[in-house]
Scaffold this motif. Structure first.
Motif, PDB file in Angstrom:
ATOM      1  N   UNK A  16       0.885  -1.146   0.121  1.00  0.00           N
ATOM      2  CA  UNK A  16      -0.083  -0.053   0.044  1.00  0.00           C
ATOM      3  C   UNK A  16       0.836   1.254  -0.010  1.00  0.00           C
ATOM      4  N   UNK A  17       1.887   1.390   0.794  1.00  0.00           N
ATOM      5  CA  UNK A  17       3.033   2.468   0.715  1.00  0.00           C
ATOM      6  C   UNK A  17       3.503   2.532  -0.610  1.00  0.00           C
ATOM      7  N   UNK A  18       3.864   1.567  -1.082  1.00  0.00           N
ATOM      8  CA  UNK A  18       4.609   1.596  -2.348  1.00  0.00           C
ATOM      9  C   UNK A  18       3.658   2.132  -3.389  1.00  0.00           C
ATOM     10  N   UNK A 161      13.638  11.046   2.314  1.00  0.00           N
ATOM     11  CA  UNK A 161      12.478  11.674   2.842  1.00  0.00           C
ATOM     12  C   UNK A 161      10.981  11.406   2.221  1.00  0.00           C
ATOM     13  N   UNK A 162      11.415  11.073   0.945  1.00  0.00           N
ATOM     14  CA  UNK A 162      10.053  10.392   0.261  1.00  0.00           C
ATOM     15  C   UNK A 162       9.388   9.240   0.755  1.00  0.00           C
ATOM     16  N   UNK A 163      10.237   8.403   1.182  1.00  0.00           N
ATOM     17  CA  UNK A 163       9.555   7.307   1.820  1.00  0.00           C
ATOM     18  C   UNK A 163       8.943   7.321   3.207  1.00  0.00           C
ATOM     19  N   UNK A 164       7.797   6.655   3.428  1.00  0.00           N
ATOM     20  CA  UNK A 164       6.967   6.580   4.806  1.00  0.00           C
ATOM     21  C   UNK A 164       7.644   5.394   5.362  1.00  0.00           C
ATOM     22  N   UNK A 165       7.323   5.372   6.700  1.00  0.00           N
ATOM     23  CA  UNK A 165       7.915   4.272   7.425  1.00  0.00           C
ATOM     24  C   UNK A 165       6.492   3.332   7.512  1.00  0.00           C
ATOM     25  N   UNK A 166       6.658   1.926   7.559  1.00  0.00           N
ATOM     26  CA  UNK A 166       7.650   1.196   7.769  1.00  0.00           C
ATOM     27  C   UNK A 166       8.464   1.000   6.249  1.00  0.00           C
ATOM     28  N   UNK A 167       7.986   1.481   5.243  1.00  0.00           N
ATOM     29  CA  UNK A 167       8.685   1.336   3.914  1.00  0.00           C
ATOM     30  C   UNK A 167      10.073   1.750   3.707  1.00  0.00           C
TER      31      UNK A 167
END
Length: 238
Positions: A16-18, A161-167
């Protein structure tokens, strides 16, 4: 063991985050400008740069601000430099290998390689990763006469910085694993070197997408690369 377990446990969240990151992250174009040239004065040096979007210079508007342009400008202060760039956004290690197969044989003294980020996001497994490194090194030595192949370390994706956690954590974990394999490969493979670049991933060093290097990061990358190349030149001149 941690990586496959994390894949199973976090799978739905990561997927989902991807999708979310791909949807909201701006797609920056490759910069305009020359992708080959001759510059400087001094001993002859032939340089090839190959790889992914970072090698291609995504994050700046012109190749003069990108890795190739910055590196050519620095090496041109010491050498009569013949340089060429073969890079494209989205390329994995396997893609770079296939692209080089299509190129005619040529001669370069040094090759700088930027791969790995797309192998992380594309989930390239350990064995194919090592196989691609081996075949790429062999092809560059055999068909391009490279005396030295510099493999740039995969950047610390756990800080993007573009990536949210946990991704962000998950991709950073895999980047460190592939880097470990790459560093060990270079330690045992003659004619290769692992190039670790310690540039900070602060806002002033990142592109607008929070994923690619900015002009300051490319300049630092070029400085590290030029230093390693000049060390080789000194060694071979003795």
């Amino acid at each position: 063991m941690l990586y496959p377990l994390s894949t199973l446990a976090l799978g739905p969240i990561l997927i989902g985050q991807g999708h979310y990151v791909r949807r909201i992250t701006p797609r920056l174009p490759e910069p305009e400008g020359e992708r080959e040239g001759v510059t400087g004065h001094g001993p002859e040096l032939r340089l090839l740069i190959v790889g992914d979007s970072a090698a291609a210079g995504v994050g700046v508007t012109n190749q003069s601000e990108a890795l190739a342009g910055c590196l050519a400008a620095q090496l041109g202060q010491r050498f009569r430099l013949h340089w060429r760039l073969i890079a494209e956004t989205g390329r994995t290690s396997g893609d770079v290998l296939r692209a080089l197969v299509q190129e005619p044989e040529s001669r370069f003294d040094v090759v700088l390689v930027s791969i790995g980020v797309n192998d992380v996001t594309g989930r390239t497994r350990d064995r194919p990763w090592l196989k691609h490194l081996d075949e790429l090194s062999g092809q560059l030595a055999d068909r391009f006469s490279a005396q030295l192949v510099l493999f740039t370390a995969i950047p610390p994706m756990h800080l993007f910085p573009a990536l949210p956690q946990p991704l962000r954590w998950y991709l950073g974990l895999r980047a460190r694993q592939l880097n470990g394999l790459l560093e060990d490969f270079c330690r045992h493979r003659a004619g290769t070197r692992f190039l670790s670049v310690g540039f900070p991933l602060e806002p002033g060093f990142m592109a607008a997408d929070g994923f690619h290097p900015g002009a300051n990061a490319y300049r630092i990358w070029a400085e590290h690369s030029a230093r390693a190349i000049c060390e080789l030149a000194q060694t071979t001149a003795r």
